[in-house]
Design a protein around this motif. Structure first.
Motif, short mmCIF file in Angstrom:
data_model
loop_
_atom_site.label_atom_id
_atom_site.label_comp_id
_atom_site.label_asym_id
_atom_site.label_seq_id
_atom_site.Cartn_x
_atom_site.Cartn_y
_atom_site.Cartn_z
N ASP A 266 0.83 -1.22 0.00
CA ASP A 266 0.00 0.00 0.00
C ASP A 266 0.86 1.26 0.00
O ASP A 266 0.63 2.18 -0.80
N THR A 267 1.82 1.33 0.92
CA THR A 267 2.61 2.55 1.05
C THR A 267 3.51 2.77 -0.16
O THR A 267 3.56 3.88 -0.71
N ILE A 268 4.19 1.73 -0.59
CA ILE A 268 5.10 1.88 -1.73
C ILE A 268 4.33 2.14 -3.02
O ILE A 268 4.75 2.97 -3.84
N GLY A 269 3.19 1.50 -3.18
CA GLY A 269 2.38 1.77 -4.36
C GLY A 269 1.93 3.22 -4.42
O GLY A 269 2.01 3.86 -5.48
N PHE A 270 1.51 3.75 -3.29
CA PHE A 270 1.08 5.16 -3.24
C PHE A 270 2.26 6.10 -3.47
O PHE A 270 2.15 7.08 -4.23
N LEU A 271 3.40 5.80 -2.86
CA LEU A 271 4.57 6.67 -2.99
C LEU A 271 5.14 6.65 -4.40
O LEU A 271 5.65 7.67 -4.89
N LEU A 272 5.07 5.51 -5.07
CA LEU A 272 5.53 5.45 -6.46
C LEU A 272 4.73 6.39 -7.35
O LEU A 272 5.27 7.02 -8.26
N GLU A 273 3.46 6.49 -7.08
CA GLU A 273 2.59 7.34 -7.90
C GLU A 273 2.62 8.80 -7.49
O GLU A 273 2.43 9.69 -8.33
N ASN A 274 2.87 9.07 -6.21
CA ASN A 274 2.68 10.43 -5.71
C ASN A 274 3.88 11.05 -5.01
O ASN A 274 3.86 12.27 -4.77
N GLY A 275 4.89 10.25 -4.68
CA GLY A 275 5.93 10.80 -3.81
C GLY A 275 7.33 10.90 -4.37
O GLY A 275 8.21 11.46 -3.70
N LEU A 276 7.57 10.39 -5.55
CA LEU A 276 8.95 10.33 -6.04
C LEU A 276 9.59 11.71 -6.20
O LEU A 276 10.80 11.84 -6.10
N GLU A 302 -9.14 -3.10 8.73
CA GLU A 302 -9.84 -2.11 7.91
C GLU A 302 -8.97 -1.69 6.73
O GLU A 302 -7.74 -1.73 6.79
N GLU A 303 -9.63 -1.27 5.65
CA GLU A 303 -8.90 -0.82 4.47
C GLU A 303 -8.32 0.58 4.71
O GLU A 303 -8.98 1.43 5.31
N VAL A 304 -7.12 0.80 4.24
CA VAL A 304 -6.48 2.11 4.32
C VAL A 304 -6.24 2.61 2.88
O VAL A 304 -5.62 1.92 2.09
N ASN A 305 -6.76 3.79 2.60
CA ASN A 305 -6.63 4.37 1.26
C ASN A 305 -5.80 5.64 1.35
O ASN A 305 -6.31 6.70 1.74
N PHE A 306 -4.53 5.55 1.02
CA PHE A 306 -3.65 6.72 1.11
C PHE A 306 -4.01 7.79 0.09
O PHE A 306 -3.72 8.97 0.30
N ALA A 315 2.37 8.27 4.46
CA ALA A 315 2.67 6.95 3.90
C ALA A 315 4.14 6.59 4.15
O ALA A 315 4.46 5.43 4.46
N ALA A 316 5.04 7.57 4.04
CA ALA A 316 6.47 7.32 4.26
C ALA A 316 6.73 6.92 5.71
O ALA A 316 7.51 5.99 5.98
N VAL A 317 6.09 7.60 6.64
CA VAL A 317 6.25 7.27 8.06
C VAL A 317 5.69 5.89 8.37
O VAL A 317 6.30 5.11 9.12
N ILE A 318 4.54 5.55 7.81
CA ILE A 318 3.93 4.24 8.05
C ILE A 318 4.83 3.13 7.53
O ILE A 318 5.00 2.08 8.19
N LEU A 319 5.46 3.33 6.38
CA LEU A 319 6.38 2.32 5.85
C LEU A 319 7.56 2.11 6.79
O LEU A 319 7.92 0.96 7.12
#
Length: 434
Positions: A266-276, A302-306, A315-319
């Motif tokens: 979840d975290t890496i997928g979100f960061l690849l799209e939004n954080g690079l 529960e589902e988490v949607n970053f 997301a970076a802190v959670i990873l």
């Protein structure tokens, strides 16, 4: 008592009503004596240092060797909110005549220089400061002034553990030169158990003297007000728990076919799209309540949607938190000695040596490590924008990939682990051959 000591200090400074004028006339603290925290002097502190051994890993001719060997300043990974933790141990300061306080200040600055671009936390263990090893008030004043905005900007909190009346009074005296914003970051911690809300005490290199003193003051309290244990016993894992659970267990809890845990996906997928291209990615902390909420959601299934939370730093802190809370580090305890001694490996042999080391990892560890490193390589590829080179990423992730089995590490050990992490990132294409 507090007012008496303040008046005493005021008289010693000449009685000038102007705080700035008083500070300009500060005398050495050695002209004024105050009681040590316990009847023992520095002999106990010296034995504490001796029991640690000389783990500075600095060559004897290094300009800071004589400072580093005392282990006064340490780095202890991240706190519960993704911030680097710098620890200062007063009880490890030798007598005044055996320590160059100016060099100590320079060593502290050199240590902080590696982390001040990131959010960080300072923890000061005050117990053990006595009439024999205390620095002068003028040194304290100069130290505060020496740390300019670069150092103060990203410090999120200064925790003073086991404060005495003296240290509280000193802060009152220094109030005129301490900025309002910095003053709000100062917190008093009366018992080690209170630190658990900020950082896992098991990962701190807490001197024996400090632990013994904490036990002593806890035992002196009435039963109704005794604080809880430093590290409460672990409760059985929840059915859907993701944090603090082994990778072997997580293989059966929403991991993909390769065994990559849900939180990492979840975290890496979100960061690849939004954080690079986010400057300072992995260097900032996140909203404390949001961090707790996201962690609780994962652990309850529960589902988490970053994408809805729209916070790259969260997301970076959670990873980082997920990696740090694994029962055993991703690189495993088995590889600890090989990694801290990796600096002895010839450059030409490093890729092959790392390959051989990683072959001993369990399948789920290897798959997760490769997934993480390949992502970090993409972060580093954008370093001109996000400022996160392999060296910077190694400083962030090294302590979250490996730690000693007792969870505490010296500053020097962290440096060696960071060095291995940097080389791993540099050579990732040769190490992880498809």
């Amino acid at each position: 008592m507090s007012s008496d000591l303040l008046v005493d200090l005021h008289d010693d400074l000449g009685g000038d009503d102007s705080p700035s004028a008083a500070l300009d006339q500060l005398k050495l603290v050695q002209d004024k004596q105050w009681p040590p925290d316990d009847p023992s002097s520095l002999s106990k502190s010296a034995s504490d240092i001796k029991s640690l051994g000389d783990t500075s890993h600095l060559p004897w001719d290094d300009p800071f060797y004589d400072i580093a060997r005392h282990q006064i300043v340490e780095v202890a990974g991240d706190d519960n909110f993704g911030r680097k933790v710098i620890v200062f141990n007063a009880c490890r300061m030798p007598p005044q005549h055996q320590l160059d306080h100016h060099k100590l200040l320079m060593y502290l600055k050199q240590t902080l220089d590696k982390y001040v671009e990131s959010d960080y936390t300072l923890i000061y263990f005050h117990h053990g400061l006595t009439s024999e090893n205390k620095p002068s008030l003028s040194w304290l004043r100069d130290a505060y002034r020496e740390f300019d905005r670069k150092y103060k900007k990203n410090i999120k909190a200064l925790y003073i553990v086991h404060p005495t009346m003296f240290i509280r009074t000193i802060l009152i005296l220094f109030k005129p030169i301490i900025s309002f914003k910095f003053g709000r970051k100062i917190n008093y911690i009366n018992y080690l158990s209170e630190l658990e809300e900020i950082v896992k005490c098991d990962q701190l290199v807490i001197p024996n003297r400090v632990r013994e003193y904490d036990d002593k003051i806890r035992l002196s309290l009435k039963p109704s007000v005794v604080p809880g244990p430093i590290s409460p016993p672990r409760s059985p894992p929840l059915p859907f728990q993701q944090f603090g659970v082994s990778l072997t267990t997580l293989k059966h809890r929403a991991a993909d076919s390769e065994g990559i845990p849900l939180v990492m996906r979840d975290t890496i997928g979100f960061l690849l799209e939004n954080g690079l291209q986010t400057e300072g990615i992995f260097r900032r902390s996140a909203n404390v309540s949001l961090v707790k909420d996201v962690k609780a959601k994962y652990n309850s299934g529960e589902e988490v949607n970053f994408s809805q939370l729209e916070d790259v730093h969260l997301a970076a802190v959670i990873l980082k938190m997920f990696l740090r809370e694994l029962p055993e580090p991703l690189l495993t305890y088995q590889l600890y000695n090989d990694i801290v001694n990796f600096h002895n490996v010839d450059i030409e042999s490093q890729a092959e040596r790392i390959q051989n080391m990683l072959m001993s990892l369990p399948d789920e560890n290897y798959a997760s490590l490769r997934f993480l490193v390949q992502f970090l390589a993409q972060v580093s590829a954008e370093s001109e924008i996000n400022k996160m080179t392999n060296a910077n990423l190694a400083v962030v992730f090294g302590p979250n990939l490996l730690w000693a089995q007792d969870a505490s590490m010296t500053l020097s050990a962290i440096g060696l682990i960071n060095n291995f992490t940097r080389v791993l990132l540099d050579l990732h294409q040769d190490v992880f051959i498809q």
